[in-house]
Design an enzyme around this catalytic site. Structure first.
Site, PDB file in Angstrom:
ATOM      1  N   GLY A  16       3.994   7.383  -1.495  1.00 56.36           N
ATOM      2  CA  GLY A  16       4.793   6.274  -0.958  1.00 56.36           C
ATOM      3  C   GLY A  16       5.677   6.727   0.189  1.00 56.36           C
ATOM      4  O   GLY A  16       6.874   6.445   0.226  1.00 56.36           O
ATOM      5  N   THR A  18       5.308   5.838   3.347  1.00 53.20           N
ATOM      6  CA  THR A  18       5.216   4.953   4.508  1.00 53.20           C
ATOM      7  C   THR A  18       6.481   4.123   4.710  1.00 53.20           C
ATOM      8  O   THR A  18       6.570   3.338   5.655  1.00 53.20           O
ATOM      9  CB  THR A  18       4.016   3.988   4.362  1.00 53.20           C
ATOM     10  OG1 THR A  18       4.185   3.274   3.131  1.00 53.20           O
ATOM     11  CG2 THR A  18       2.697   4.725   4.365  1.00 53.20           C
ATOM     12  N   PHE A  21      12.518   5.644   0.660  1.00 54.09           N
ATOM     13  CA  PHE A  21      12.851   6.995   0.192  1.00 54.09           C
ATOM     14  C   PHE A  21      11.750   7.997   0.553  1.00 54.09           C
ATOM     15  O   PHE A  21      12.031   9.144   0.903  1.00 54.09           O
ATOM     16  CB  PHE A  21      13.020   7.044  -1.335  1.00 54.09           C
ATOM     17  CG  PHE A  21      14.069   6.141  -1.915  1.00 54.09           C
ATOM     18  CD1 PHE A  21      15.046   5.547  -1.120  1.00 54.09           C
ATOM     19  CD2 PHE A  21      14.093   5.882  -3.294  1.00 54.09           C
ATOM     20  CE1 PHE A  21      16.023   4.715  -1.670  1.00 54.09           C
ATOM     21  CE2 PHE A  21      15.062   5.064  -3.848  1.00 54.09           C
ATOM     22  CZ  PHE A  21      16.015   4.469  -3.048  1.00 54.09           C
ATOM     23  N   ARG A  41      -0.540   3.367   1.294  1.00 53.00           N
ATOM     24  CA  ARG A  41      -1.707   2.502   1.552  1.00 53.00           C
ATOM     25  C   ARG A  41      -1.758   2.042   2.999  1.00 53.00           C
ATOM     26  O   ARG A  41      -2.805   1.636   3.479  1.00 53.00           O
ATOM     27  CB  ARG A  41      -1.660   1.280   0.621  1.00 53.00           C
ATOM     28  CG  ARG A  41      -1.865   1.606  -0.843  1.00 53.00           C
ATOM     29  CD  ARG A  41      -1.477   0.430  -1.712  1.00 53.00           C
ATOM     30  NE  ARG A  41      -0.096   0.053  -1.470  1.00 53.00           N
ATOM     31  CZ  ARG A  41       0.532  -0.957  -2.048  1.00 53.00           C
ATOM     32  NH1 ARG A  41      -0.116  -1.721  -2.907  1.00 53.00           N
ATOM     33  NH2 ARG A  41       1.786  -1.227  -1.763  1.00 53.00           N
ATOM     34  N   ARG A  42      -0.633   2.070   3.707  1.00 53.74           N
ATOM     35  CA  ARG A  42      -0.626   1.563   5.095  1.00 53.74           C
ATOM     36  C   ARG A  42      -0.972   2.692   6.074  1.00 53.74           C
ATOM     37  O   ARG A  42      -0.124   3.514   6.437  1.00 53.74           O
ATOM     38  CB  ARG A  42       0.732   0.928   5.404  1.00 53.74           C
ATOM     39  CG  ARG A  42       0.872  -0.466   4.780  1.00 53.74           C
ATOM     40  CD  ARG A  42       2.258  -1.002   4.851  1.00 53.74           C
ATOM     41  NE  ARG A  42       3.174  -0.355   3.936  1.00 53.74           N
ATOM     42  CZ  ARG A  42       4.462  -0.682   3.790  1.00 53.74           C
ATOM     43  NH1 ARG A  42       4.980  -1.658   4.505  1.00 53.74           N
ATOM     44  NH2 ARG A  42       5.232  -0.042   2.931  1.00 53.74           N
ATOM     45  N   TYR A 156      10.910  -4.141 -14.940  1.00 53.40           N
ATOM     46  CA  TYR A 156      11.267  -3.059 -14.011  1.00 53.40           C
ATOM     47  C   TYR A 156      12.174  -2.049 -14.735  1.00 53.40           C
ATOM     48  O   TYR A 156      11.961  -0.834 -14.649  1.00 53.40           O
ATOM     49  CB  TYR A 156      11.948  -3.617 -12.753  1.00 53.40           C
ATOM     50  CG  TYR A 156      12.253  -2.527 -11.749  1.00 53.40           C
ATOM     51  CD1 TYR A 156      11.226  -1.822 -11.123  1.00 53.40           C
ATOM     52  CD2 TYR A 156      13.570  -2.167 -11.451  1.00 53.40           C
ATOM     53  CE1 TYR A 156      11.505  -0.785 -10.227  1.00 53.40           C
ATOM     54  CE2 TYR A 156      13.852  -1.151 -10.551  1.00 53.40           C
ATOM     55  CZ  TYR A 156      12.806  -0.463  -9.950  1.00 53.40           C
ATOM     56  OH  TYR A 156      13.080   0.560  -9.073  1.00 53.40           O
ATOM     57  N   GLU A 192      12.653  -1.105   1.899  1.00 50.38           N
ATOM     58  CA  GLU A 192      11.824  -2.318   1.817  1.00 50.38           C
ATOM     59  C   GLU A 192      11.737  -2.828   0.378  1.00 50.38           C
ATOM     60  O   GLU A 192      11.002  -3.771   0.082  1.00 50.38           O
ATOM     61  CB  GLU A 192      10.426  -2.023   2.383  1.00 50.38           C
ATOM     62  CG  GLU A 192      10.462  -1.764   3.872  1.00 50.38           C
ATOM     63  CD  GLU A 192       9.110  -1.394   4.463  1.00 50.38           C
ATOM     64  OE1 GLU A 192       8.073  -1.547   3.789  1.00 50.38           O
ATOM     65  OE2 GLU A 192       9.085  -0.941   5.622  1.00 50.38           O
TER      66      GLU A 192
HETATM   67  P1  NDP Z   1       9.914   0.838  -0.413  1.00 54.58           P
HETATM   68  O1  NDP Z   1       9.316  -0.490  -0.752  1.00 54.58           O
HETATM   69  O2  NDP Z   1      10.721   0.960   0.824  1.00 54.58           O
HETATM   70  O3  NDP Z   1       8.772   1.953  -0.408  1.00 54.58           O
HETATM   71  C1  NDP Z   1       7.823   1.993  -1.445  1.00 54.58           C
HETATM   72  C2  NDP Z   1       6.725   2.977  -1.060  1.00 54.58           C
HETATM   73  O4  NDP Z   1       5.772   3.017  -2.143  1.00 54.58           O
HETATM   74  C3  NDP Z   1       5.972   2.580   0.187  1.00 54.58           C
HETATM   75  O5  NDP Z   1       5.721   3.722   0.967  1.00 54.58           O
HETATM   76  C4  NDP Z   1       4.660   2.018  -0.340  1.00 54.58           C
HETATM   77  O6  NDP Z   1       3.623   2.305   0.587  1.00 54.58           O
HETATM   78  C5  NDP Z   1       4.462   2.852  -1.614  1.00 54.58           C
HETATM   79  N1  NDP Z   1       3.594   2.191  -2.587  1.00 54.58           N
HETATM   80  C6  NDP Z   1       3.850   1.062  -3.275  1.00 54.58           C
HETATM   81  N2  NDP Z   1       2.801   0.739  -4.049  1.00 54.58           N
HETATM   82  C7  NDP Z   1       1.857   1.713  -3.835  1.00 54.58           C
HETATM   83  C8  NDP Z   1       0.553   1.945  -4.329  1.00 54.58           C
HETATM   84  N3  NDP Z   1      -0.010   1.120  -5.231  1.00 54.58           N
HETATM   85  N4  NDP Z   1      -0.137   3.025  -3.888  1.00 54.58           N
HETATM   86  C9  NDP Z   1       0.424   3.861  -2.993  1.00 54.58           C
HETATM   87  N5  NDP Z   1       1.659   3.696  -2.488  1.00 54.58           N
HETATM   88  C10 NDP Z   1       2.361   2.628  -2.894  1.00 54.58           C
HETATM   89  O7  NDP Z   1      10.805   1.210  -1.700  1.00 54.58           O
HETATM   90  P2  NDP Z   1      11.847   2.414  -1.983  1.00 54.58           P
HETATM   91  O8  NDP Z   1      11.673   3.502  -1.026  1.00 54.58           O
HETATM   92  O9  NDP Z   1      13.175   1.797  -2.176  1.00 54.58           O
HETATM   93  O10 NDP Z   1      11.344   2.836  -3.434  1.00 54.58           O
HETATM   94  C11 NDP Z   1      10.756   4.075  -3.726  1.00 54.58           C
HETATM   95  C12 NDP Z   1      10.896   4.330  -5.205  1.00 54.58           C
HETATM   96  O11 NDP Z   1      12.266   4.367  -5.564  1.00 54.58           O
HETATM   97  C13 NDP Z   1      10.262   3.277  -6.104  1.00 54.58           C
HETATM   98  O12 NDP Z   1       9.691   3.924  -7.209  1.00 54.58           O
HETATM   99  C14 NDP Z   1      11.451   2.410  -6.519  1.00 54.58           C
HETATM  100  O13 NDP Z   1      11.222   1.767  -7.721  1.00 54.58           O
HETATM  101  C15 NDP Z   1      12.537   3.451  -6.618  1.00 54.58           C
HETATM  102  N6  NDP Z   1      13.906   2.982  -6.489  1.00 54.58           N
HETATM  103  C16 NDP Z   1      14.328   2.206  -5.441  1.00 54.58           C
HETATM  104  C17 NDP Z   1      15.664   1.834  -5.358  1.00 54.58           C
HETATM  105  C18 NDP Z   1      16.201   0.971  -4.262  1.00 54.58           C
HETATM  106  O14 NDP Z   1      17.226   0.308  -4.471  1.00 54.58           O
HETATM  107  N7  NDP Z   1      15.615   0.937  -3.088  1.00 54.58           N
HETATM  108  C19 NDP Z   1      16.638   2.303  -6.333  1.00 54.58           C
HETATM  109  C20 NDP Z   1      16.078   3.082  -7.409  1.00 54.58           C
HETATM  110  C21 NDP Z   1      14.782   3.418  -7.446  1.00 54.58           C
HETATM  111  P3  NDP Z   1       2.381   1.372   0.946  1.00 54.58           P
HETATM  112  O15 NDP Z   1       2.831  -0.053   0.818  1.00 54.58           O
HETATM  113  O16 NDP Z   1       2.016   1.783   2.340  1.00 54.58           O
HETATM  114  O17 NDP Z   1       1.333   1.756  -0.041  1.00 54.58           O
HETATM  115  C1  8X3 Z   2      16.317  -0.271  -7.815  1.00 53.79           C
HETATM  116  C2  8X3 Z   2      17.760  -0.408  -8.120  1.00 53.79           C
HETATM  117  O1  8X3 Z   2      19.500  -1.845  -9.246  1.00 53.79           O
HETATM  118  O2  8X3 Z   2      17.837  -2.984  -7.910  1.00 53.79           O
HETATM  119  O3  8X3 Z   2      15.703   0.558  -8.736  1.00 53.79           O
HETATM  120  O4  8X3 Z   2      17.226  -2.087 -10.031  1.00 53.79           O
HETATM  121  S1  8X3 Z   2      18.074  -1.906  -8.876  1.00 53.79           S
END
Ligand code: NDP
Ligand code: 8X3
Length: 256
Positions: A16, A18, A21, A41-42, A156, A192
């Site tokens: 992930g 793209t 984090f 995936r992108r 979630y 995102e």
């Molecule tokens: P984004 O949506 O910004 O990024 C998610 C990434 O995951 C993208 O690069 C996307 O790439 C990839 N992804 C999603 N589904 C798939 C798949 N099926 N196969 C391969 N790649 C995939 O989210 P964040 O950076 O915020 O989130 C990253 C992680 O951190 C997640 O696990 C999220 O649950 C967790 N998190 C996020 C928080 C927040 O508040 N932002 C807080 C706590 C945890 P692509 O679409 O190109 O495949």
């Molecule tokens: C993402 C943080 O608080 O939106 O994991 O669930 S929260």
């Protein structure tokens, strides 16, 4: 004075990468001289990242929920990138914020597929090599949602609680191997994430971060970089963070 690990010795797989984090983590390590395998995936975004980071970055375009594709991609790495010693299982996210009795079951299925199955396929595929070489680090992206419930968090929160418990159980399994495990548990961070959660509704997503300084992808990447560059005899089990302007709710009581 602690002697930190040299990031140039690290070959880091980031799923992930793209967006959010993952992209920030790939950049943080690559800029410190690590080799980085960036996935997603992108394809267009992977191509741009490769262009930006150069030879230190190898990209792989696959869906982490596809077990065969994961095994094929990680099994076919060029020699320079094959000795992975950090896995950041980051690909994942939330879908929907409806209460359980209204939530879309497909969203629930999809959250389980990416946050649990996808994460497991990544870890299970990369782990044997690290055990064999007796050097590695598994970094899982959990969430504060895995520790604290909130309305609409339902599945979630459930999948992130799984991630946390899996991280702790992994440590129990691999004790004795020089392989570390860390669960990273961020709170509010602007990426995102909310655009995905609200199915592309950017306006609704922006409201989540309105009037508050949320954490950023870089803030979380720095934490991941820190836990990975601590000396090898130190295992940070859990690193939890929140935006300073985010905290916990009191217990909810519904009065007559
Ligand atoms: P984004 O949506 O910004 O990024 C998610 C990434 O995951 C993208 O690069 C996307 O790439 C990839 N992804 C999603 N589904 C798939 C798949 N099926 N196969 C391969 N790649 C995939 O989210 P964040 O950076 O915020 O989130 C990253 C992680 O951190 C997640 O696990 C999220 O649950 C967790 N998190 C996020 C928080 C927040 O508040 N932002 C807080 C706590 C945890 P692509 O679409 O190109 O495949
Ligand atoms: C993402 C943080 O608080 O939106 O994991 O669930 S929260």
């Amino acid at each position: 004075m602690v002697s930190m690990l040299d990031p140039k010795t690290l070959t880091v797989l980031v799923t992930g990468a793209t967006a959010g984090f993952g992209a920030a983590t790939a950049r943080r390590f690559a800029k410190a001289g690590s080799r980085v395998i960036a996935t997603g995936r992108r394809a267009d975004r992977l191509e741009a990242l490769k262009k930006e980071l150069g030879d230190r970055c190898h990209t792989l375009n696959f869906d982490v929920t596809d077990r065969a594709a994961t095994e094929k991609a990680l099994g076919g790495l060029p020699a320079d990138f094959a000795k992975i010693n950090v896995v950041v299982a980051n690909a994942g996210g939330a879908l929907g914020l409806d209460p359980a009795h209204k939530a879309d079951l497909k969203d629930w299925d999809d959250m389980i597929k990416v946050n649990i199955n996808g994460l497991l396929y990544t870890v299970r595929t990369a782990l044997p090599g690290m055990i064999e070489r007796d050097e590695g680090h598994v970094v899982l992206l959990g969430s504060v949602a895995g520790d604290y419930p909130y309305p609409g968090g339902n599945v979630y929160g459930g999948v992130k609680a799984f991630v946390k418990q899996f991280a702790l159980n992994l440590r129990a399994d691999i004790l004795g191997a020089n392989v570390r495990v860390t669960n990273v548990e961020p709170g509010l961070a602007e990426t995102e994430f909310s655009v995905v959660r609200f199915k592309g509704d950017a306006e609704k997503a922006a409201k989540v971060y309105e009037g508050v300084q949320a954490m950023t992808g870089d803030d979380i990447a720095e934490q991941i970089f820190f836990v990975c560059t601590m000396p090898r005899h130190v295992n940070i089990n859990i690193i939890q963070s929140m935006a300073t302007m985010q905290a916990f709710s009191p217990f909810a009581i519904k009065r007559k």
